[in-house]
Design a protein around this motif. Structure first.
Motif, PDB file in Angstrom:
ATOM      1  N   ASP A  39      82.430 -87.845 149.218  1.00  0.00           N
ATOM      2  CA  ASP A  39      83.699 -88.153 149.045  1.00  0.00           C
ATOM      3  C   ASP A  39      84.599 -88.203 150.112  1.00  0.00           C
ATOM      4  O   ASP A  39      85.669 -87.466 150.377  1.00  0.00           O
ATOM      5  N   GLY A  55      85.616 -76.344 143.154  1.00  0.00           N
ATOM      6  CA  GLY A  55      86.876 -76.373 142.766  1.00  0.00           C
ATOM      7  C   GLY A  55      87.114 -77.848 141.826  1.00  0.00           C
ATOM      8  O   GLY A  55      86.349 -78.058 140.999  1.00  0.00           O
ATOM      9  N   ASP A  56      88.081 -78.563 142.179  1.00  0.00           N
ATOM     10  CA  ASP A  56      88.601 -79.781 141.172  1.00  0.00           C
ATOM     11  C   ASP A  56      87.478 -80.745 141.346  1.00  0.00           C
ATOM     12  O   ASP A  56      87.468 -81.876 140.482  1.00  0.00           O
ATOM     13  N   ARG A  57      86.425 -80.535 142.319  1.00  0.00           N
ATOM     14  CA  ARG A  57      85.430 -81.585 142.202  1.00  0.00           C
ATOM     15  C   ARG A  57      84.324 -81.588 140.975  1.00  0.00           C
ATOM     16  O   ARG A  57      83.642 -82.327 140.933  1.00  0.00           O
ATOM     17  N   ARG A  60      83.531 -84.153 138.364  1.00  0.00           N
ATOM     18  CA  ARG A  60      83.856 -85.313 138.856  1.00  0.00           C
ATOM     19  C   ARG A  60      82.687 -86.047 139.408  1.00  0.00           C
ATOM     20  O   ARG A  60      81.831 -85.534 139.805  1.00  0.00           O
ATOM     21  N   THR A  78      77.611 -86.906 139.902  1.00  0.00           N
ATOM     22  CA  THR A  78      78.556 -85.956 139.134  1.00  0.00           C
ATOM     23  C   THR A  78      78.312 -84.593 139.562  1.00  0.00           C
ATOM     24  O   THR A  78      77.304 -84.226 139.334  1.00  0.00           O
ATOM     25  N   LYS A  81      78.445 -77.568 137.782  1.00  0.00           N
ATOM     26  CA  LYS A  81      78.834 -76.135 138.033  1.00  0.00           C
ATOM     27  C   LYS A  81      77.403 -75.575 138.738  1.00  0.00           C
ATOM     28  O   LYS A  81      76.181 -75.536 137.932  1.00  0.00           O
TER      29      LYS A  81
END
Length: 85
Positions: A39, A55-57, A60, A78, A81
């Motif tokens: 990223d 977190g917000d990744r 995604r 992708t 969790k």
């Protein structure tokens, strides 16, 4: 060493194992690949990578740049969790 010199980098993360069915496996990451950037953030240690997998990744699809041999490649991973151990 030849891989790092091909990319002119001091630090990278060597893949020593890929869990079957994991996001890395699904993205095609192989043992022996050198992870360079995830990223758009440089990876030089396992801690660097772990800090980017939260977190917000989560959930995604994000780019992972790596060296396979002396060839630079980009895969899309992708983020899943992490299990609670």
């Amino acid at each position: 060493e030849a891989q790092r010199q091909a990319e002119n980098r001091e630090d990278a993360l060597l893949v020593v194992g890929v869990t079957p069915g994991s996001p890395a496996a699904a993205a095609g990451v192989l043992v022996g690949d050198l992870l360079l950037d995830f990223d758009s953030h440089a990876i030089g240690s396992p801690e660097d990578l772990l800090d980017l997998l939260v977190g917000d990744r989560v959930g995604r699809a994000l780019p992972l740049r790596m060296l396979r041999g002396t060839s630079s490649q980009t895969a899309t991973v992708t983020i899943g969790k992490r299990p609670n151990w």
